[in-house]
Design a protein around this motif. Structure first.
Motif, PDB file in Angstrom:
ATOM      1  N   SER A 111       0.803  -1.212   0.000  1.00 36.37           N
ATOM      2  CA  SER A 111       0.000   0.000   0.000  1.00 36.37           C
ATOM      3  C   SER A 111       0.841   1.269   0.000  1.00 36.37           C
ATOM      4  O   SER A 111       0.346   2.346  -0.323  1.00 36.37           O
ATOM      5  CB  SER A 111      -0.932  -0.001   1.216  1.00 36.37           C
ATOM      6  N   LYS A 112       2.102   1.161   0.384  1.00 37.14           N
ATOM      7  CA  LYS A 112       2.953   2.352   0.457  1.00 37.14           C
ATOM      8  C   LYS A 112       3.775   2.553  -0.815  1.00 37.14           C
ATOM      9  O   LYS A 112       4.536   3.501  -0.914  1.00 37.14           O
ATOM     10  CB  LYS A 112       3.905   2.242   1.664  1.00 37.14           C
ATOM     11  N   ASN A 113       3.634   1.656  -1.783  1.00 37.58           N
ATOM     12  CA  ASN A 113       4.435   1.740  -2.999  1.00 37.58           C
ATOM     13  C   ASN A 113       3.850   2.742  -3.998  1.00 37.58           C
ATOM     14  O   ASN A 113       2.630   2.897  -4.089  1.00 37.58           O
ATOM     15  CB  ASN A 113       4.523   0.378  -3.681  1.00 37.58           C
ATOM     16  N   THR A 114       4.723   3.388  -4.733  1.00 39.57           N
ATOM     17  CA  THR A 114       4.327   4.248  -5.853  1.00 39.57           C
ATOM     18  C   THR A 114       5.103   3.805  -7.081  1.00 39.57           C
ATOM     19  O   THR A 114       6.332   3.868  -7.106  1.00 39.57           O
ATOM     20  CB  THR A 114       4.614   5.727  -5.556  1.00 39.57           C
ATOM     21  N   ASP A 115       4.383   3.343  -8.088  1.00 43.14           N
ATOM     22  CA  ASP A 115       5.052   2.868  -9.294  1.00 43.14           C
ATOM     23  C   ASP A 115       5.463   4.035 -10.181  1.00 43.14           C
ATOM     24  O   ASP A 115       4.723   5.021 -10.326  1.00 43.14           O
ATOM     25  CB  ASP A 115       4.123   1.944 -10.092  1.00 43.14           C
ATOM     26  N   SER A 116       6.625   3.929 -10.800  1.00 43.29           N
ATOM     27  CA  SER A 116       7.091   4.920 -11.758  1.00 43.29           C
ATOM     28  C   SER A 116       6.317   4.768 -13.063  1.00 43.29           C
ATOM     29  O   SER A 116       5.660   3.745 -13.311  1.00 43.29           O
ATOM     30  CB  SER A 116       8.585   4.739 -12.017  1.00 43.29           C
ATOM     31  N   GLN A 117       6.415   5.766 -13.912  1.00 48.24           N
ATOM     32  CA  GLN A 117       5.775   5.678 -15.225  1.00 48.24           C
ATOM     33  C   GLN A 117       6.374   4.539 -16.036  1.00 48.24           C
ATOM     34  O   GLN A 117       5.681   3.882 -16.817  1.00 48.24           O
ATOM     35  CB  GLN A 117       5.927   7.002 -15.969  1.00 48.24           C
ATOM     36  N   GLU A 118       7.657   4.276 -15.836  1.00 47.52           N
ATOM     37  CA  GLU A 118       8.304   3.168 -16.533  1.00 47.52           C
ATOM     38  C   GLU A 118       7.724   1.818 -16.103  1.00 47.52           C
ATOM     39  O   GLU A 118       7.486   0.942 -16.935  1.00 47.52           O
ATOM     40  CB  GLU A 118       9.816   3.198 -16.279  1.00 47.52           C
ATOM     41  N   THR A 119       7.488   1.684 -14.793  1.00 42.82           N
ATOM     42  CA  THR A 119       6.914   0.435 -14.292  1.00 42.82           C
ATOM     43  C   THR A 119       5.491   0.253 -14.790  1.00 42.82           C
ATOM     44  O   THR A 119       5.091  -0.854 -15.177  1.00 42.82           O
ATOM     45  CB  THR A 119       6.940   0.414 -12.756  1.00 42.82           C
ATOM     46  N   LEU A 120       4.714   1.327 -14.809  1.00 42.74           N
ATOM     47  CA  LEU A 120       3.341   1.233 -15.293  1.00 42.74           C
ATOM     48  C   LEU A 120       3.311   0.885 -16.780  1.00 42.74           C
ATOM     49  O   LEU A 120       2.481   0.081 -17.218  1.00 42.74           O
ATOM     50  CB  LEU A 120       2.602   2.540 -15.039  1.00 42.74           C
ATOM     51  N   ALA A 121       4.214   1.473 -17.549  1.00 42.94           N
ATOM     52  CA  ALA A 121       4.283   1.143 -18.972  1.00 42.94           C
ATOM     53  C   ALA A 121       4.664  -0.321 -19.174  1.00 42.94           C
ATOM     54  O   ALA A 121       4.133  -1.007 -20.065  1.00 42.94           O
ATOM     55  CB  ALA A 121       5.285   2.066 -19.670  1.00 42.94           C
ATOM     56  N   LYS A 122       5.568  -0.805 -18.349  1.00 48.36           N
ATOM     57  CA  LYS A 122       5.973  -2.212 -18.412  1.00 48.36           C
ATOM     58  C   LYS A 122       4.804  -3.123 -18.064  1.00 48.36           C
ATOM     59  O   LYS A 122       4.568  -4.133 -18.740  1.00 48.36           O
ATOM     60  CB  LYS A 122       7.135  -2.436 -17.447  1.00 48.36           C
ATOM     61  N   ASP A 123       4.066  -2.768 -17.022  1.00 55.35           N
ATOM     62  CA  ASP A 123       2.918  -3.574 -16.616  1.00 55.35           C
ATOM     63  C   ASP A 123       1.858  -3.592 -17.712  1.00 55.35           C
ATOM     64  O   ASP A 123       1.280  -4.650 -18.007  1.00 55.35           O
ATOM     65  CB  ASP A 123       2.336  -3.015 -15.318  1.00 55.35           C
ATOM     66  N   ARG A 124       1.607  -2.446 -18.311  1.00 60.33           N
ATOM     67  CA  ARG A 124       0.621  -2.371 -19.386  1.00 60.33           C
ATOM     68  C   ARG A 124       0.998  -3.298 -20.536  1.00 60.33           C
ATOM     69  O   ARG A 124       0.158  -4.054 -21.044  1.00 60.33           O
ATOM     70  CB  ARG A 124       0.502  -0.930 -19.878  1.00 60.33           C
ATOM     71  N   LEU A 125       2.254  -3.278 -20.934  1.00 66.07           N
ATOM     72  CA  LEU A 125       2.716  -4.150 -22.016  1.00 66.07           C
ATOM     73  C   LEU A 125       2.587  -5.616 -21.619  1.00 66.07           C
ATOM     74  O   LEU A 125       2.201  -6.463 -22.435  1.00 66.07           O
ATOM     75  CB  LEU A 125       4.164  -3.818 -22.376  1.00 66.07           C
ATOM     76  N   GLN A 126       2.893  -5.934 -20.366  1.00 64.05           N
ATOM     77  CA  GLN A 126       2.786  -7.316 -19.897  1.00 64.05           C
ATOM     78  C   GLN A 126       1.346  -7.817 -19.955  1.00 64.05           C
ATOM     79  O   GLN A 126       1.087  -8.947 -20.383  1.00 64.05           O
ATOM     80  CB  GLN A 126       3.327  -7.416 -18.473  1.00 64.05           C
ATOM     81  N   VAL A 127       0.407  -6.986 -19.518  1.00 66.82           N
ATOM     82  CA  VAL A 127      -1.006  -7.376 -19.557  1.00 66.82           C
ATOM     83  C   VAL A 127      -1.452  -7.549 -21.007  1.00 66.82           C
ATOM     84  O   VAL A 127      -2.141  -8.525 -21.342  1.00 66.82           O
ATOM     85  CB  VAL A 127      -1.876  -6.339 -18.827  1.00 66.82           C
ATOM     86  N   GLN A 128      -1.085  -6.630 -21.859  1.00 66.41           N
ATOM     87  CA  GLN A 128      -1.484  -6.721 -23.261  1.00 66.41           C
ATOM     88  C   GLN A 128      -0.882  -7.951 -23.936  1.00 66.41           C
ATOM     89  O   GLN A 128      -1.549  -8.625 -24.732  1.00 66.41           O
ATOM     90  CB  GLN A 128      -1.071  -5.447 -23.996  1.00 66.41           C
ATOM     91  N   THR A 129       0.375  -8.265 -23.606  1.00 71.11           N
ATOM     92  CA  THR A 129       1.019  -9.458 -24.164  1.00 71.11           C
ATOM     93  C   THR A 129       0.299 -10.724 -23.710  1.00 71.11           C
ATOM     94  O   THR A 129       0.092 -11.667 -24.497  1.00 71.11           O
ATOM     95  CB  THR A 129       2.499  -9.516 -23.746  1.00 71.11           C
ATOM     96  N   PHE A 130      -0.105 -10.753 -22.454  1.00 73.50           N
ATOM     97  CA  PHE A 130      -0.826 -11.909 -21.930  1.00 73.50           C
ATOM     98  C   PHE A 130      -2.182 -12.058 -22.616  1.00 73.50           C
ATOM     99  O   PHE A 130      -2.572 -13.168 -23.005  1.00 73.50           O
ATOM    100  CB  PHE A 130      -0.998 -11.770 -20.421  1.00 73.50           C
ATOM    101  N   VAL A 131      -2.918 -10.969 -22.770  1.00 73.75           N
ATOM    102  CA  VAL A 131      -4.217 -11.031 -23.441  1.00 73.75           C
ATOM    103  C   VAL A 131      -4.034 -11.512 -24.879  1.00 73.75           C
ATOM    104  O   VAL A 131      -4.825 -12.326 -25.376  1.00 73.75           O
ATOM    105  CB  VAL A 131      -4.926  -9.663 -23.395  1.00 73.75           C
ATOM    106  N   ASP A 132      -2.986 -11.047 -25.564  1.00 76.59           N
ATOM    107  CA  ASP A 132      -2.698 -11.517 -26.925  1.00 76.59           C
ATOM    108  C   ASP A 132      -2.464 -13.027 -26.930  1.00 76.59           C
ATOM    109  O   ASP A 132      -2.945 -13.742 -27.825  1.00 76.59           O
ATOM    110  CB  ASP A 132      -1.466 -10.805 -27.483  1.00 76.59           C
ATOM    111  N   TRP A 133      -1.715 -13.517 -25.946  1.00 81.73           N
ATOM    112  CA  TRP A 133      -1.450 -14.962 -25.871  1.00 81.73           C
ATOM    113  C   TRP A 133      -2.748 -15.730 -25.675  1.00 81.73           C
ATOM    114  O   TRP A 133      -2.977 -16.748 -26.342  1.00 81.73           O
ATOM    115  CB  TRP A 133      -0.476 -15.254 -24.727  1.00 81.73           C
ATOM    116  N   VAL A 134      -3.602 -15.245 -24.758  1.00 84.99           N
ATOM    117  CA  VAL A 134      -4.878 -15.928 -24.533  1.00 84.99           C
ATOM    118  C   VAL A 134      -5.704 -15.941 -25.809  1.00 84.99           C
ATOM    119  O   VAL A 134      -6.286 -16.969 -26.186  1.00 84.99           O
ATOM    120  CB  VAL A 134      -5.663 -15.245 -23.387  1.00 84.99           C
ATOM    121  N   ARG A 135      -5.763 -14.807 -26.494  1.00 86.06           N
ATOM    122  CA  ARG A 135      -6.538 -14.727 -27.739  1.00 86.06           C
ATOM    123  C   ARG A 135      -6.050 -15.765 -28.755  1.00 86.06           C
ATOM    124  O   ARG A 135      -6.846 -16.384 -29.465  1.00 86.06           O
ATOM    125  CB  ARG A 135      -6.430 -13.327 -28.331  1.00 86.06           C
ATOM    126  N   ASN A 136      -4.757 -15.973 -28.806  1.00 84.36           N
ATOM    127  CA  ASN A 136      -4.181 -16.891 -29.788  1.00 84.36           C
ATOM    128  C   ASN A 136      -4.386 -18.365 -29.432  1.00 84.36           C
ATOM    129  O   ASN A 136      -4.035 -19.246 -30.221  1.00 84.36           O
ATOM    130  CB  ASN A 136      -2.686 -16.613 -29.957  1.00 84.36           C
TER     131      ASN A 136
END
Length: 284
Positions: free
Chosen positions: A24-49
């Motif tokens: 609860s005390k963590n603050t993610d950087s913009q770099e971390t959020l961008a990385k997380d977004r790409l990871q989620v999108q990559t996973f959704v792409d894998w599921v779709r395939n």
């Protein structure tokens, strides 16, 4: 192959600051959020395939933080809920975000594991959020952490929820012998299955679906049999489910968390949860 996948990306921040939560005390950087977004999108792409692979997938997002404050988690839930080979998609959430987007979900496959955090939001607002899901007939459970200072709030939220909405209580295990017999009785009134969560399960060498049909996938595709077992057993994107899947007895001395012990063989939980085991919705 029927498979359950728990997915956790790089996100490790939350809009709440609960004292019992290490993230609860963590603050993610913009770099971390961008990385997380790409990871989620990559996973959704894998599921779709996987649509023609013969796999039937159940997906549970359990980020180290609050995922729904970020658009990519909301978009992932909507898209996955409409995929024909996805049996279920659920997420852990504090329900703090606007829920207008949930009208785009497929209520047959989407579900929410909602946690109420007293002191972080007003009870009236949380109940209003639950009411929106209830009206849309989107399945959800409501839970609280069973710290003693929250007992009054736990009782109040149980009374405010519709009677057919299951409310669970997570046992507070940071201190041994934390509860008196009277307190256990009270929490069992709130959650008739509280005693299942209050115990730790001897698990070393015991058979478990983890690593065989249940997998814990990290953002970069690394797969672990269990969220507490640090051993990496493969990479989802490189190896695929068939190569990773095999019987793997538990390597941990004890299992103390719901998302772990529900996958141990011989738990006899079907009469309690049926097809709603993943999102923790018990029969009422």
């Amino acid at each position: 192959m029927k498979t359950t996948i728990y997915f956790r990306g790089s996100l490790s921040s939350c809009n709440y600051d609960c004292p019992y939560c290490p993230f609860s005390k963590n603050t993610d950087s913009q770099e971390t959020l961008a990385k997380d977004r790409l990871q989620v999108q990559t996973f959704v792409d894998w599921v779709r395939n996987q649509v023609d692979s013969g796999h039937q997938l159940s997906v549970f997002f359990n980020p180290y933080g609050e995922g729904l404050t970020h658009r990519w988690y909301r978009e992932a839930l909507v898209e996955l809920s409409h995929m024909p080979h996805v049996l279920k998609v659920a997420i852990q959430t504090n329900l703090s975000v606007k829920l207008d987007w949930t009208r785009d979900l497929n209520p047959v496959t989407a579900a929410f594991w909602a946690t109420y955090h007293p002191g972080q939001t007003k009870e009236e607002r949380f109940i209003l959020q639950c009411g929106k899901l209830y009206t849309q007939k989107i399945p959800f459970s409501v839970g609280c952490v069973g710290v003693k200072r929250a007992f009054d709030s736990i009782s109040s939220i149980r009374k405010a929820l519709p009677k057919d909405v299951y409310m669970w209580v997570n046992a507070y295990k940071d201190r041994p012998n934390y509860y008196s017999d009277e307190e256990i009785a009270f929490l069992t009134q709130m959650d008739p299955h509280f005693v299942l969560n209050a115990k730790d399960y001897d698990s070393m060498g015991m058979p478990c679906r983890a690593g065989q049909s249940v997998f814990y996938v990290q953002g970069d595709g690394r797969v672990k049999r269990c969220y507490k077992d640090r051993q990496v057993i493969g990479n989802l994107y490189r190896d695929g489910l068939e190569e990773i899947s095999k019987e793997r007895p538990c390597r941990m001395k004890q299992c103390d968390c719901y998302i772990g012990y529900i996958h141990m063989e011989g738990q006899q939980l079907d009469p309690i949860y049926g097809e709603r085991l993943l999102e923790r919705i018990a029969f009422m």
